[in-house]
Design an enzyme around this catalytic site. Structure first.
Site, PDB file in Angstrom:
ATOM      1  CB  SER A  34      -0.922   0.015   1.219  1.00 45.87           C
ATOM      2  OG  SER A  34      -0.172   0.283   2.388  1.00 45.87           O
ATOM      3  CD  GLU A  55       5.883  -4.002  -8.106  1.00 49.52           C
ATOM      4  OE1 GLU A  55       4.952  -4.790  -8.359  1.00 49.52           O
ATOM      5  OE2 GLU A  55       7.076  -4.301  -8.270  1.00 49.52           O
ATOM      6  CB  CYS A  89       2.103  -3.424  -7.723  1.00 53.53           C
ATOM      7  SG  CYS A  89       1.599  -3.399  -6.001  1.00 53.53           S
TER       8      CYS A  89
END
Length: 174
Positions: A34, A55, A89
């Site tokens: 996050s 990332e 991600c």
């Protein structure tokens, strides 16, 4: 003789993260997750001037144009989303296609997703392993449920797989 001391509780995930990001013995920190946690890591790592690779957040889209090889694009989309069980991600998880070819491409992706064998990653013909935890599988299931509630259609998949491991069917939403 005194009784032996009980073993110490293992550190929490947060405690391990703090130790890694603040230790002068760690030169580089990489993190996928996050944005909020990434900010904390960047701030903590800055105290010891360590390199940081983050990332964060979003998912990537594959944009398919009218002159593309739809079969190849569909195959790549299906297999890319199932790489690492979708837990990255930078994994392409969205496919933007010309409206005039929507149904054709959805059919191709559905076909390729049907070919994905998921299960024990130690088996040579398995392509997709489990999600990292039950919590993550529940999160994925919640994302699918919210997408459906917002108007998406489940074309294939969309279900937890019961049994050992935290599996989720290869899923296509439109």
């Amino acid at each position: 003789t005194p009784a032996p001391e009980p073993p110490a509780d293992p550190p929490t995930d947060a405690a391990v993260g703090v130790a890694l990001t603040t230790s002068p013995d760690v030169d580089v920190v990489t993190f996928t997750g996050s944005t909020a946690t990434g900010r904390k890591i960047m701030a903590a790592a800055g105290e010891t001037i360590k390199k940081v690779f983050l990332e964060l957040g979003g998912k990537s889209a594959m944009i398919v144009l009218d002159d593309a090889d739809f079969n190849t694009c569909a195959m790549m989309a299906a297999f890319m989303i199932c790489s690492h069980a979708g837990q990255g991600c930078a994994i392409t998880t969205r496919l933007l296609v010309p409206r005039t070819h929507h149904d054709e491409i959805v059919g191709l992706v559905t076909n390729f997703l049907g070919m994905i064998k998921y299960g024990d990653p130690a088996e040579p013909d398995t392509y997709m392993g489990p999600l990292i935890s039950e919590t993550q599988r529940d999160k994925v299931h919640g994302i699918v449920a919210r997408a459906v509630a917002a108007g998406a259609t489940v074309v294939t998949g969309g279900n937890k797989v019961e049994g050992p491991g935290f599996f989720y069917e290869p899923t296509l939403l439109t």
